[in-house]
Write a protein that holds these residues in place. Structure first.
Motif, PDB file in Angstrom:
ATOM      1  N   VAL A 123      -2.328  -2.373  -6.357  1.00  0.00           N
ATOM      2  CA  VAL A 123      -2.834  -1.378  -7.508  1.00  0.00           C
ATOM      3  C   VAL A 123      -2.773   0.067  -6.731  1.00  0.00           C
ATOM      4  O   VAL A 123      -2.305   1.063  -7.421  1.00  0.00           O
ATOM      5  N   ALA A 124      -3.386   0.154  -5.425  1.00  0.00           N
ATOM      6  CA  ALA A 124      -3.461   1.384  -4.844  1.00  0.00           C
ATOM      7  C   ALA A 124      -2.082   1.881  -4.458  1.00  0.00           C
ATOM      8  O   ALA A 124      -1.677   3.063  -4.600  1.00  0.00           O
ATOM      9  N   CYS A 125      -1.039   0.881  -4.303  1.00  0.00           N
ATOM     10  CA  CYS A 125       0.267   1.628  -3.927  1.00  0.00           C
ATOM     11  C   CYS A 125       1.083   1.821  -4.941  1.00  0.00           C
ATOM     12  O   CYS A 125       1.493   2.848  -4.971  1.00  0.00           O
ATOM     13  N   ILE A 126       0.688   1.352  -6.034  1.00  0.00           N
ATOM     14  CA  ILE A 126       1.171   1.729  -7.444  1.00  0.00           C
ATOM     15  C   ILE A 126       0.510   3.229  -7.828  1.00  0.00           C
ATOM     16  O   ILE A 126       1.673   4.063  -8.349  1.00  0.00           O
ATOM     17  N   VAL A 127      -0.504   3.279  -7.418  1.00  0.00           N
ATOM     18  CA  VAL A 127      -1.155   4.727  -7.748  1.00  0.00           C
ATOM     19  C   VAL A 127      -0.564   5.827  -6.800  1.00  0.00           C
ATOM     20  O   VAL A 127      -0.167   6.965  -7.302  1.00  0.00           O
ATOM     21  N   GLY A 128      -0.122   5.485  -5.648  1.00  0.00           N
ATOM     22  CA  GLY A 128       0.489   6.202  -4.713  1.00  0.00           C
ATOM     23  C   GLY A 128       1.896   6.624  -5.287  1.00  0.00           C
ATOM     24  O   GLY A 128       2.503   7.613  -4.915  1.00  0.00           O
ATOM     25  N   LEU A 129       2.660   5.790  -6.083  1.00  0.00           N
ATOM     26  CA  LEU A 129       3.770   5.947  -6.661  1.00  0.00           C
ATOM     27  C   LEU A 129       3.882   6.681  -8.066  1.00  0.00           C
ATOM     28  O   LEU A 129       4.828   6.851  -8.538  1.00  0.00           O
ATOM     29  N   GLY A 169       4.202   3.982  -1.295  1.00  0.00           N
ATOM     30  CA  GLY A 169       3.102   4.274  -2.007  1.00  0.00           C
ATOM     31  C   GLY A 169       1.695   4.326  -1.216  1.00  0.00           C
ATOM     32  O   GLY A 169       0.668   5.409  -1.550  1.00  0.00           O
ATOM     33  N   LEU A 170       1.269   3.547  -0.422  1.00  0.00           N
ATOM     34  CA  LEU A 170       0.336   3.652   0.451  1.00  0.00           C
ATOM     35  C   LEU A 170       0.267   4.685   1.400  1.00  0.00           C
ATOM     36  O   LEU A 170      -0.498   5.597   1.395  1.00  0.00           O
ATOM     37  N   VAL A 171       1.447   4.979   1.848  1.00  0.00           N
ATOM     38  CA  VAL A 171       1.628   6.457   2.653  1.00  0.00           C
ATOM     39  C   VAL A 171       1.310   7.386   2.026  1.00  0.00           C
ATOM     40  O   VAL A 171       0.642   8.424   2.354  1.00  0.00           O
ATOM     41  N   SER A 172       1.771   7.545   0.860  1.00  0.00           N
ATOM     42  CA  SER A 172       1.416   8.747  -0.319  1.00  0.00           C
ATOM     43  C   SER A 172       0.093   8.930  -0.431  1.00  0.00           C
ATOM     44  O   SER A 172      -0.375   9.999  -0.498  1.00  0.00           O
ATOM     45  N   ILE A 173      -0.601   7.910  -0.628  1.00  0.00           N
ATOM     46  CA  ILE A 173      -2.063   8.005  -0.761  1.00  0.00           C
ATOM     47  C   ILE A 173      -2.841   8.722   0.532  1.00  0.00           C
ATOM     48  O   ILE A 173      -3.550   9.567   0.473  1.00  0.00           O
ATOM     49  N   GLU A 174      -2.351   8.100   1.593  1.00  0.00           N
ATOM     50  CA  GLU A 174      -2.656   8.569   2.934  1.00  0.00           C
ATOM     51  C   GLU A 174      -2.399  10.089   3.112  1.00  0.00           C
ATOM     52  O   GLU A 174      -3.428  10.759   3.808  1.00  0.00           O
ATOM     53  N   SER A 191      -0.890   1.525   9.421  1.00  0.00           N
ATOM     54  CA  SER A 191      -0.604   0.921   8.007  1.00  0.00           C
ATOM     55  C   SER A 191       0.894   0.173   8.302  1.00  0.00           C
ATOM     56  O   SER A 191       1.113  -1.010   7.808  1.00  0.00           O
ATOM     57  N   LEU A 192       1.962   0.849   8.762  1.00  0.00           N
ATOM     58  CA  LEU A 192       3.224   0.320   8.932  1.00  0.00           C
ATOM     59  C   LEU A 192       3.046  -0.723   9.956  1.00  0.00           C
ATOM     60  O   LEU A 192       3.583  -1.794   9.532  1.00  0.00           O
ATOM     61  N   THR A 193       2.543  -0.683  11.091  1.00  0.00           N
ATOM     62  CA  THR A 193       2.274  -1.764  12.060  1.00  0.00           C
ATOM     63  C   THR A 193       1.617  -3.005  11.479  1.00  0.00           C
ATOM     64  O   THR A 193       2.000  -4.071  11.649  1.00  0.00           O
TER      65      THR A 193
END
Length: 311
Positions: A123-129, A169-174, A191-193
């Motif tokens: 859900v957080a990733c989708i919010v980031g997108l 999406g996660l990177v966008s939030i961060e 996060s990527l690692t």
């Protein structure tokens, strides 16, 4: 000429498409059409929708990609369903993806807190997108296709191609949370690692799922069954190799009781693998409240994986 961001988005979708074709490929066409419609007037949108609908009808004449055959079709192990059965398929797929497949791809486990964390992260990733309409359109259509897909074709293999989108999406939030760029860079790198290493750790550092292990152990011990035995089970090919007997996959619908008789089944295996088909279709046909129904006899119980004999 596409803008730089649009070229990147299109390249990402083409990369995802290369991992999943046929019906899933249609989601790319629809997502691009939706994205394009957001930049033109309503009359042009209507004309484009009519053209796309006409193309779908034309393609359906030879490939059956649109209409009831596509929504209701069966898989390799199940018959075509009816319209009243479609909501059950959608609900079953939704439950399986939310509580099983998505958490299992992201985290080492898919139960309890792991399932909750997996859903929360998605859900957080989708919010980031939320500002990337093309990505959101793709995810929306992609998810809709998965919900109407035959349940025997569902699984983690359709979640893995979405990990790049989840990561974006996660990177966008961060980037939005971290005011200082160097902090954002560190968080993104971690996060990527983690997203790359967790699947490797899960595959290499954890034992195989116990349900599968018990199923294979039980199958290996079934070579002593009488010659001519016919086994109804999940993973029929594996059962056939390990047990040395004929094995057949039960249908994923309510016709299982009739099918058991028609196929002259002599034994039934109730597994504990990470799939919901056995509990939904096979178990109610042979067991009620933990007791075999009349006509079935429990032969062996290997850590919750049952072998039943048809009397």
């Amino acid at each position: 000429c596409l803008a730089r961001r649009d070229r990147f988005a299109l390249a990402m979708l083409l990369a995802l498409l290369s991992m999943s074709v046929r019906s899933i490929g249609i989601t790319l066409v629809v997502a691009l059409a939706v994205q394009g419609s957001l930049r033109v007037s309503w009359p042009v949108r209507g004309l484009g929708a009519a053209v796309l609908f006409g193309a779908a009808l034309l393609a359906n004449q030879t490939h059956s990609i649109f209409g009831s055959l596509a929504f209701l079709r069966g898989g390799p192990y199940e018959d075509t369903i009816t319209w009243p059965e479609l909501p059950g398929r959608v609900a079953g797929n939704a439950l399986a993806y939310l509580t099983d497949y998505i958490p299992l791809v992201i985290f080492p486990r898919n139960n309890g807190a792991w399932a909750f964390l997996g859903i929360a992260l998605m859900v957080a990733c989708i919010v980031g997108l939320r500002r990337e309409r093309l990505f959101l359109g793709y995810l929306g259509v992609y998810g809709a296709v998965l919900l109407v897909y035959p349940e025997s074709l569902s699984g983690t293999r359709y979640v893995v191609p979405l990990l790049p989108l989840f990561l974006i999406g996660l990177v966008s939030i961060e980037l939005g949370v971290c005011e200082m760029r160097w902090k954002a860079a560190v968080v993104c790198a971690v996060s990527l690692t983690a997203m790359l290493l967790i699947p490797l750790i899960r595959l290499g550092g954890f034992p195989p799922p116990q349900g599968f292990l018990h199923y294979y152990q039980l199958a290996s011990g079934m070579r002593t069954l009488p010659s001519g035995s016919i086994i109804a089970c999940r993973k029929a090919n594996s059962m056939r190799v390990l047990s040395g007997h004929m094995a057949k996959m039960y249908p994923f619908n309510s016709s299982v009781p009739r099918w058991l008789v028609e196929q002259e089944i002599t034994h039934v295996v109730i597994d504990q693998m990470a799939t919901n088909q056995t509990g939904r279709w096979l178990l109610p046909a042979v067991v009620h409240e933990g007791v075999p129904l009349p006509g079935f006899k429990k032969v062996f119980n290997h850590n919750g994986t049952w072998l039943l004999e048809v009397e």
